[in-house]
Enzyme design. Structure first.
Site, PDB file in Angstrom:
ATOM      1  N   HIS A 146      45.274 -34.263 143.842  1.00  0.00           N
ATOM      2  CA  HIS A 146      44.973 -33.909 142.466  1.00  0.00           C
ATOM      3  C   HIS A 146      44.522 -35.198 141.777  1.00  0.00           C
ATOM      4  O   HIS A 146      44.977 -36.295 142.125  1.00  0.00           O
ATOM      5  CB  HIS A 146      46.196 -33.314 141.757  1.00  0.00           C
ATOM      6  CG  HIS A 146      46.373 -31.845 142.018  1.00  0.00           C
ATOM      7  ND1 HIS A 146      47.593 -31.211 141.971  1.00  0.00           N
ATOM      8  CD2 HIS A 146      45.457 -30.877 142.321  1.00  0.00           C
ATOM      9  CE1 HIS A 146      47.435 -29.918 142.232  1.00  0.00           C
ATOM     10  NE2 HIS A 146      46.154 -29.695 142.449  1.00  0.00           N
TER      11      HIS A 146
ATOM     12  N   HIS B 174      53.882 -27.547 146.531  1.00  0.00           N
ATOM     13  CA  HIS B 174      52.932 -27.724 145.437  1.00  0.00           C
ATOM     14  C   HIS B 174      51.720 -26.837 145.732  1.00  0.00           C
ATOM     15  O   HIS B 174      51.690 -26.155 146.753  1.00  0.00           O
ATOM     16  CB  HIS B 174      52.560 -29.214 145.331  1.00  0.00           C
ATOM     17  CG  HIS B 174      51.934 -29.609 144.034  1.00  0.00           C
ATOM     18  ND1 HIS B 174      52.378 -29.168 142.818  1.00  0.00           N
ATOM     19  CD2 HIS B 174      50.876 -30.429 143.757  1.00  0.00           C
ATOM     20  CE1 HIS B 174      51.619 -29.693 141.861  1.00  0.00           C
ATOM     21  NE2 HIS B 174      50.707 -30.453 142.415  1.00  0.00           N
TER      22      HIS B 174
ATOM     23  N   HIS C   8      55.718 -38.617 135.222  1.00  0.00           N
ATOM     24  CA  HIS C   8      54.771 -37.508 135.372  1.00  0.00           C
ATOM     25  C   HIS C   8      55.051 -36.440 134.315  1.00  0.00           C
ATOM     26  O   HIS C   8      55.241 -35.266 134.594  1.00  0.00           O
ATOM     27  CB  HIS C   8      54.885 -36.929 136.798  1.00  0.00           C
ATOM     28  CG  HIS C   8      53.791 -35.970 137.180  1.00  0.00           C
ATOM     29  ND1 HIS C   8      53.878 -34.619 136.942  1.00  0.00           N
ATOM     30  CD2 HIS C   8      52.595 -36.158 137.770  1.00  0.00           C
ATOM     31  CE1 HIS C   8      52.783 -34.015 137.409  1.00  0.00           C
ATOM     32  NE2 HIS C   8      51.994 -34.934 137.905  1.00  0.00           N
TER      33      HIS C   8
ATOM     34  N   ASP D  65      45.079 -36.633 138.958  1.00  0.00           N
ATOM     35  CA  ASP D  65      46.023 -37.534 138.279  1.00  0.00           C
ATOM     36  C   ASP D  65      46.775 -38.436 139.259  1.00  0.00           C
ATOM     37  O   ASP D  65      47.486 -39.360 138.844  1.00  0.00           O
ATOM     38  CB  ASP D  65      46.995 -36.755 137.365  1.00  0.00           C
ATOM     39  CG  ASP D  65      47.727 -35.618 138.054  1.00  0.00           C
ATOM     40  OD1 ASP D  65      47.164 -35.016 138.989  1.00  0.00           O
ATOM     41  OD2 ASP D  65      48.866 -35.311 137.650  1.00  0.00           O
ATOM     42  N   HIS D  66      46.590 -38.186 140.573  1.00  0.00           N
ATOM     43  CA  HIS D  66      47.259 -39.006 141.590  1.00  0.00           C
ATOM     44  C   HIS D  66      46.281 -39.791 142.458  1.00  0.00           C
ATOM     45  O   HIS D  66      46.721 -40.541 143.329  1.00  0.00           O
ATOM     46  CB  HIS D  66      48.127 -38.121 142.485  1.00  0.00           C
ATOM     47  CG  HIS D  66      49.180 -37.390 141.723  1.00  0.00           C
ATOM     48  ND1 HIS D  66      50.489 -37.797 141.684  1.00  0.00           N
ATOM     49  CD2 HIS D  66      49.089 -36.295 140.917  1.00  0.00           C
ATOM     50  CE1 HIS D  66      51.178 -36.972 140.896  1.00  0.00           C
ATOM     51  NE2 HIS D  66      50.344 -36.052 140.422  1.00  0.00           N
TER      52      HIS D  66
ATOM     53  N   ASP E 113      53.905 -34.214 143.732  1.00  0.00           N
ATOM     54  CA  ASP E 113      54.394 -33.209 142.800  1.00  0.00           C
ATOM     55  C   ASP E 113      55.069 -32.123 143.627  1.00  0.00           C
ATOM     56  O   ASP E 113      54.590 -31.795 144.699  1.00  0.00           O
ATOM     57  CB  ASP E 113      53.236 -32.575 142.027  1.00  0.00           C
ATOM     58  CG  ASP E 113      52.513 -33.554 141.100  1.00  0.00           C
ATOM     59  OD1 ASP E 113      53.001 -34.666 140.915  1.00  0.00           O
ATOM     60  OD2 ASP E 113      51.454 -33.183 140.573  1.00  0.00           O
TER      61      ASP E 113
ATOM     62  N   HIS F 202      49.057 -36.480 147.086  1.00  0.00           N
ATOM     63  CA  HIS F 202      48.147 -35.327 147.179  1.00  0.00           C
ATOM     64  C   HIS F 202      46.895 -35.612 146.364  1.00  0.00           C
ATOM     65  O   HIS F 202      46.872 -36.521 145.528  1.00  0.00           O
ATOM     66  CB  HIS F 202      48.841 -34.041 146.720  1.00  0.00           C
ATOM     67  CG  HIS F 202      49.213 -33.996 145.266  1.00  0.00           C
ATOM     68  ND1 HIS F 202      50.103 -34.876 144.670  1.00  0.00           N
ATOM     69  CD2 HIS F 202      48.814 -33.158 144.258  1.00  0.00           C
ATOM     70  CE1 HIS F 202      50.251 -34.569 143.401  1.00  0.00           C
ATOM     71  NE2 HIS F 202      49.466 -33.548 143.114  1.00  0.00           N
TER      72      HIS F 202
HETATM   73 ZN   LIG Z   1      50.349 -34.429 139.105  1.00  0.00          ZN
HETATM   74 ZN   LIG Z   2      49.582 -32.085 141.513  1.00  0.00          ZN
END
Ligand SMILES: [Zn+2]
Ligand SMILES: [Zn+2]
Length: 314
Positions: free
Chosen positions: A63, A143, A264, A65-66, A206, A61
């Site tokens: 976001h 999510h 994570h 951090d990914h 996530d 996805h």
């Molecule tokens: Zn994340």
């Molecule tokens: Zn996320």
């Protein structure tokens, strides 16, 4: 070689000890980079990994951090003149984010990227793609924006038994012929071999708990799953679409996972051993509390006669 290299393990914000996410799965001829968070290019350098073997990038996805590491990885693929195409899978609804990250800054573009957006509905059939390592599928997760977990399934095969082959006087090219045709004179493949279950891998993040988390994890040899929170914050985890360590480990138990990799982690918990304590209460298999630059082998193939009966077999 079948091995996972962990490049980053932090949720939301990196810490002094944990980079944002990043996981490279090497599986025979495939090298699949999952969720390149910010700093992934440098983490690959620190792990002794080049971008040249990459065959595929899978994004769960959009976001940061990914996915904020995607521009750096793409520009490095271009700089290093990687000669083969690299497939990029990402949520179809996040196409605008992919397009921005693909062309985030000016660079001399040599990269041969093949975007293949993923889409599937809750309760519907999984998204599917064939790879040289087996079938890659994706299912939607729960999510705050469109998110998919991935699952890689090697086809089942058969393991030839040298003593049985010798007993029937079969050797050399005749072995290959028997494998191709299933029969050689009166001897069948079943007479000289036993089933060899394919190995399986799943990547889940996530997500809050939902049926698809279990479907993705069913019977895998190696499960990489988010474990953002501890039980004391379970209410918040449920609210924002994340798992606790105990929930992730219960998924591993119920899905008959072999090796469980928890990652994570929220920066709110300085002591990572607490994730292990809570997970151990739920799962008695091998548990890895992920750390940056750790290498985790896909566990050795189990002998035939295994009684696992995966419900989710492609
Ligand atoms: Zn994340
Ligand atoms: Zn996320």
């Amino acid at each position: 070689m079948r091995e996972l290299t962990i490049l980053g393990t932090a949720s939301q914000v990196p810490t002094r000890y944990r980079n944002h996410n990043g996981y490279l799965l090497r599986w025979d001829g495939e090298a699949i980079l999952f969720d390149p968070g910010e700093g992934t290019q440098r983490q690959m350098l620190m792990a002794g990994l080049a971008v040249s073997p990459l065959t595929r990038i899978c994004i769960t996805h959009f976001h940061g951090d990914h996915s904020l590491g995607l521009p750096g990885v793409i520009q490095r693929i271009s700089l290093d003149k990687v000669a083969h195409p690299v497939v990029v899978n990402f949520p179809a609804g996040g196409r605008e984010y992919y397009d921005r990250l693909r062309y985030a800054t000016s660079f001399w573009d040599n990269a041969d990227l093949r975007p293949e957006p993923v889409s599937a509905r809750f309760g519907g059939r999984p998204w599917e793609a064939e790879t040289s390592a087996g079938r890659l599928t994706a299912l939607p997760l729960w999510h705050s924006l469109e998110t998919y977990g991935y699952r890689l399934v090697e086809p089942d095969g058969r393991r030839m038994l040298p003593d049985r082959l010798a007993a029937h006087g079969i050797a050399g090219p005749a072995v290959g012929e028997l494998q191709r045709t299933g029969r050689l004179g009166a001897v069948t493949l079943a007479d000289v071999s036993v089933p060899r279950p394919g190995q399986r891998f799943a990547f889940v993040m996530d997500s809050g708990l939902c049926d698809n988390v279990f479907a993705l994890a069913e019977g895998v040899d190696l499960l990489v799953i988010e474990s953002t929170f501890l039980a004391e914050d379970a209410d918040m985890a449920a609210m924002v679409g994340h798992l606790t360590a105990g929930q992730a480990a219960a998924v591993a138990r119920e899905s008959r996972v072999r090796t469980l990799v928890l990652t994570h982690f929220s920066q709110r918990y300085p002591d990572a051993s607490r994730f292990l304590t809570e997970a151990r209460e739920q799962f008695d298999g091998e548990i890895v509390i992920a750390e940056d630059l750790m290498r985790v082998p896909v566990p050795a193939r189990i002998a035939s006669g295994d009684d696992r009966a995966p419900a989710y077999r492609q």
